[in-house]
Scaffold this motif. Structure first.
Motif, PDB file in Angstrom:
ATOM      1  N   ALA A  33     -22.559  57.703  -1.549  1.00 33.42           N
ATOM      2  CA  ALA A  33     -21.343  58.525  -1.535  1.00 33.42           C
ATOM      3  C   ALA A  33     -20.105  57.680  -1.309  1.00 33.42           C
ATOM      4  O   ALA A  33     -19.089  57.848  -1.994  1.00 33.42           O
ATOM      5  CB  ALA A  33     -21.458  59.602  -0.455  1.00 33.42           C
ATOM      6  N   ILE A  34     -20.152  56.753  -0.348  1.00 32.96           N
ATOM      7  CA  ILE A  34     -18.946  55.964  -0.085  1.00 32.96           C
ATOM      8  C   ILE A  34     -18.749  54.876  -1.137  1.00 32.96           C
ATOM      9  O   ILE A  34     -17.617  54.465  -1.397  1.00 32.96           O
ATOM     10  CB  ILE A  34     -18.958  55.375   1.341  1.00 32.96           C
ATOM     11  CG1 ILE A  34     -20.210  54.550   1.612  1.00 32.96           C
ATOM     12  CG2 ILE A  34     -18.827  56.479   2.366  1.00 32.96           C
ATOM     13  CD1 ILE A  34     -20.235  53.965   3.024  1.00 32.96           C
ATOM     14  N   VAL A  35     -19.834  54.428  -1.784  1.00 36.73           N
ATOM     15  CA  VAL A  35     -19.668  53.520  -2.926  1.00 36.73           C
ATOM     16  C   VAL A  35     -18.951  54.250  -4.059  1.00 36.73           C
ATOM     17  O   VAL A  35     -18.085  53.688  -4.730  1.00 36.73           O
ATOM     18  CB  VAL A  35     -21.025  52.969  -3.393  1.00 36.73           C
ATOM     19  CG1 VAL A  35     -20.884  52.232  -4.725  1.00 36.73           C
ATOM     20  CG2 VAL A  35     -21.596  52.012  -2.346  1.00 36.73           C
ATOM     21  N   ALA A  36     -19.310  55.523  -4.264  1.00 38.33           N
ATOM     22  CA  ALA A  36     -18.675  56.318  -5.318  1.00 38.33           C
ATOM     23  C   ALA A  36     -17.187  56.531  -5.053  1.00 38.33           C
ATOM     24  O   ALA A  36     -16.420  56.784  -5.982  1.00 38.33           O
ATOM     25  CB  ALA A  36     -19.379  57.668  -5.447  1.00 38.33           C
ATOM     26  N   LEU A  37     -16.776  56.416  -3.783  1.00 37.99           N
ATOM     27  CA  LEU A  37     -15.353  56.544  -3.450  1.00 37.99           C
ATOM     28  C   LEU A  37     -14.579  55.257  -3.713  1.00 37.99           C
ATOM     29  O   LEU A  37     -13.376  55.193  -3.458  1.00 37.99           O
ATOM     30  CB  LEU A  37     -15.198  56.943  -1.983  1.00 37.99           C
ATOM     31  CG  LEU A  37     -15.659  58.359  -1.614  1.00 37.99           C
ATOM     32  CD1 LEU A  37     -15.534  58.576  -0.108  1.00 37.99           C
ATOM     33  CD2 LEU A  37     -14.842  59.406  -2.370  1.00 37.99           C
ATOM     34  N   GLY A  38     -15.274  54.238  -4.212  1.00 39.14           N
ATOM     35  CA  GLY A  38     -14.599  52.992  -4.563  1.00 39.14           C
ATOM     36  C   GLY A  38     -14.736  51.883  -3.546  1.00 39.14           C
ATOM     37  O   GLY A  38     -14.106  50.835  -3.692  1.00 39.14           O
ATOM     38  N   VAL A  39     -15.579  52.082  -2.513  1.00 40.51           N
ATOM     39  CA  VAL A  39     -15.774  51.041  -1.504  1.00 40.51           C
ATOM     40  C   VAL A  39     -16.772  50.018  -2.042  1.00 40.51           C
ATOM     41  O   VAL A  39     -17.833  50.396  -2.543  1.00 40.51           O
ATOM     42  CB  VAL A  39     -16.306  51.654  -0.190  1.00 40.51           C
ATOM     43  CG1 VAL A  39     -16.505  50.568   0.873  1.00 40.51           C
ATOM     44  CG2 VAL A  39     -15.347  52.723   0.318  1.00 40.51           C
ATOM     45  N   PRO A  40     -16.483  48.728  -1.975  1.00 38.15           N
ATOM     46  CA  PRO A  40     -17.429  47.712  -2.437  1.00 38.15           C
ATOM     47  C   PRO A  40     -18.765  47.848  -1.717  1.00 38.15           C
ATOM     48  O   PRO A  40     -18.793  48.172  -0.518  1.00 38.15           O
ATOM     49  CB  PRO A  40     -16.737  46.390  -2.080  1.00 38.15           C
ATOM     50  CG  PRO A  40     -15.284  46.732  -2.020  1.00 38.15           C
ATOM     51  CD  PRO A  40     -15.212  48.132  -1.505  1.00 38.15           C
ATOM     52  N   PRO A  41     -19.887  47.629  -2.404  1.00 36.61           N
ATOM     53  CA  PRO A  41     -21.209  47.850  -1.794  1.00 36.61           C
ATOM     54  C   PRO A  41     -21.421  47.141  -0.476  1.00 36.61           C
ATOM     55  O   PRO A  41     -21.985  47.713   0.457  1.00 36.61           O
ATOM     56  CB  PRO A  41     -22.173  47.338  -2.872  1.00 36.61           C
ATOM     57  CG  PRO A  41     -21.451  47.567  -4.152  1.00 36.61           C
ATOM     58  CD  PRO A  41     -20.003  47.288  -3.840  1.00 36.61           C
ATOM     59  N   LEU A  42     -21.001  45.883  -0.348  1.00 36.38           N
ATOM     60  CA  LEU A  42     -21.235  45.164   0.899  1.00 36.38           C
ATOM     61  C   LEU A  42     -20.459  45.808   2.050  1.00 36.38           C
ATOM     62  O   LEU A  42     -20.998  46.002   3.145  1.00 36.38           O
ATOM     63  CB  LEU A  42     -20.847  43.696   0.745  1.00 36.38           C
ATOM     64  CG  LEU A  42     -21.285  42.748   1.874  1.00 36.38           C
ATOM     65  CD1 LEU A  42     -21.545  41.348   1.339  1.00 36.38           C
ATOM     66  CD2 LEU A  42     -20.225  42.685   2.983  1.00 36.38           C
ATOM     67  N   VAL A  43     -19.194  46.136   1.810  1.00 36.15           N
ATOM     68  CA  VAL A  43     -18.388  46.796   2.838  1.00 36.15           C
ATOM     69  C   VAL A  43     -18.964  48.181   3.143  1.00 36.15           C
ATOM     70  O   VAL A  43     -19.009  48.608   4.309  1.00 36.15           O
ATOM     71  CB  VAL A  43     -16.921  46.916   2.384  1.00 36.15           C
ATOM     72  CG1 VAL A  43     -16.093  47.702   3.400  1.00 36.15           C
ATOM     73  CG2 VAL A  43     -16.322  45.527   2.177  1.00 36.15           C
ATOM     74  N   ALA A  44     -19.423  48.872   2.106  1.00 35.11           N
ATOM     75  CA  ALA A  44     -20.019  50.195   2.298  1.00 35.11           C
ATOM     76  C   ALA A  44     -21.263  50.110   3.169  1.00 35.11           C
ATOM     77  O   ALA A  44     -21.490  50.944   4.047  1.00 35.11           O
ATOM     78  CB  ALA A  44     -20.361  50.819   0.947  1.00 35.11           C
ATOM     79  N   ASN A  45     -22.094  49.106   2.921  1.00 35.12           N
ATOM     80  CA  ASN A  45     -23.315  48.944   3.698  1.00 35.12           C
ATOM     81  C   ASN A  45     -23.000  48.647   5.151  1.00 35.12           C
ATOM     82  O   ASN A  45     -23.586  49.232   6.067  1.00 35.12           O
ATOM     83  CB  ASN A  45     -24.160  47.817   3.094  1.00 35.12           C
ATOM     84  CG  ASN A  45     -25.519  47.703   3.735  1.00 35.12           C
ATOM     85  OD1 ASN A  45     -26.130  48.699   4.110  1.00 35.12           O
ATOM     86  ND2 ASN A  45     -26.006  46.486   3.864  1.00 35.12           N
ATOM     87  N   ALA A  46     -22.067  47.713   5.400  1.00 29.91           N
ATOM     88  CA  ALA A  46     -21.694  47.361   6.768  1.00 29.91           C
ATOM     89  C   ALA A  46     -21.065  48.555   7.488  1.00 29.91           C
ATOM     90  O   ALA A  46     -21.396  48.845   8.646  1.00 29.91           O
ATOM     91  CB  ALA A  46     -20.728  46.178   6.751  1.00 29.91           C
ATOM     92  N   THR A  47     -20.172  49.259   6.815  1.00 27.49           N
ATOM     93  CA  THR A  47     -19.512  50.411   7.412  1.00 27.49           C
ATOM     94  C   THR A  47     -20.504  51.531   7.689  1.00 27.49           C
ATOM     95  O   THR A  47     -20.436  52.200   8.730  1.00 27.49           O
ATOM     96  CB  THR A  47     -18.391  50.926   6.486  1.00 27.49           C
ATOM     97  OG1 THR A  47     -17.472  49.863   6.220  1.00 27.49           O
ATOM     98  CG2 THR A  47     -17.647  52.087   7.117  1.00 27.49           C
ATOM     99  N   ASN A  48     -21.446  51.717   6.782  1.00 29.47           N
ATOM    100  CA  ASN A  48     -22.467  52.744   6.957  1.00 29.47           C
ATOM    101  C   ASN A  48     -23.325  52.448   8.188  1.00 29.47           C
ATOM    102  O   ASN A  48     -23.643  53.347   8.972  1.00 29.47           O
ATOM    103  CB  ASN A  48     -23.343  52.810   5.707  1.00 29.47           C
ATOM    104  CG  ASN A  48     -24.313  53.969   5.748  1.00 29.47           C
ATOM    105  OD1 ASN A  48     -23.922  55.132   5.699  1.00 29.47           O
ATOM    106  ND2 ASN A  48     -25.597  53.658   5.827  1.00 29.47           N
ATOM    107  N   THR A  49     -23.689  51.181   8.382  1.00 34.78           N
ATOM    108  CA  THR A  49     -24.491  50.793   9.543  1.00 34.78           C
ATOM    109  C   THR A  49     -23.751  51.079  10.841  1.00 34.78           C
ATOM    110  O   THR A  49     -24.311  51.641  11.790  1.00 34.78           O
ATOM    111  CB  THR A  49     -24.850  49.295   9.472  1.00 34.78           C
ATOM    112  OG1 THR A  49     -25.635  49.052   8.298  1.00 34.78           O
ATOM    113  CG2 THR A  49     -25.643  48.868  10.693  1.00 34.78           C
TER     114      THR A  49
END
Length: 254
Positions: A33-49
């Motif tokens: 979901a947050i990748v679909a909002l335009g967040v780069p995958p690495l940042v999305a993964n770190a932020t999700n954690t």
């Protein structure tokens, strides 16, 4: 991010928190979901954690009475969980954005497959004779936990399934005690990874703040609804989301 995007991220985190409370697998919703909002995958993964970690503390507290007799397992599982989480977090940062973007569709697909086999695997474990669990985990299980920690620090979706399988094969059959040990170990893995990500500056903090609020609300609401919503229906929805997310990340989100 715009206020509307932050609200959407909070809603995704609320859905993920609720799914974790009902069936598990919330990361398969929040990360795409947050990748679909335009967040780069690495940042999305770190932020999700970082965002979903506070919710795991509540799970640990809720199972505290069930794991009181498993202190040798708790202590020994802590060490490989922390070491593995640290190594996995470091590997994520060392991998770099471009390489992680190429790997992540297959990580999501693998986590989806793990989620699909969780039910049959649990039924198989409880349907077969298992040995009496040892007082302390053997070296083979601790080595397995180290590997789970590395994967958890790097990506994380599906680590609960991997831990429950190992704990079950060792003879533990009380699902509450198993979940308590699993939740504690997962909290250790995600905590050290979250610290590494926070210090390294790869966390989108406004996004994380919105998701933390959503995850807490969703986790509480999911716990309230857990006995009213069919777990199997939720599981099927999560699998469908995981497969769709794999296709999005592989073909459209690249």
């Amino acid at each position: 991010m715009t206020p509307v995007e932050l609200v959407l991220a909070a809603l995704a985190a609320a859905a993920g928190g609720a799914i974790n409370a009902i069936a598990g697998g919330g990361t398969l919703v929040t990360f795409p979901a947050i990748v679909a909002l335009g967040v780069p995958p690495l940042v999305a993964n770190a932020t999700n954690t970082v965002s979903l970690w506070p919710g795991s503390l509540g799970s640990v507290w809720g199972y505290r009475q069930h794991v009181s007799g498993m202190r040798p397992w708790l202590f020994r599982f802590t060490i490989p969980s922390v070491l593995g989480g640290a190594l996995g977090g470091w590997l994520l940062l060392a991998t770099g954005e471009q390489r992680f973007s190429r790997i992540v569709p297959f990580l999501v697909l693998g986590a989806t497959v793990l989620f699909m086999v969780q039910g049959p695997l649990t039924r198989w474990i409880h349907g077969h004779h298992v040995p009496t669990p040892p007082e302390t985990p053997p070296l083979s299980v601790l080595t397995w936990q180290l590997g789970v920690g590395v994967y958890g620090g790097y990506f994380g979706a599906g680590i609960g399934i991997l831990m429950l399988a190992a704990i079950g094969f060792m003879g533990h059959t009380d699902i509450h005690r198993m979940n308590g040990l699993k939740n504690w170990s997962g909290t250790c893995i995600n905590a050290v990874a979250a610290v590494i990500f926070a210090v390294s500056g790869v966390v989108d903090w406004p996004l994380a703040a919105a998701m933390i609020v959503g995850a807490i609300v969703g986790g509480y609401g999911g716990a309230r609804l857990a006995q009213r919503v069919g777990r199997e229906a939720v599981r099927k929805a999560v699998v469908a989301i995981g497969i769709a997310a794999t296709g999005y990340l592989l073909f459209w989100g690249r």
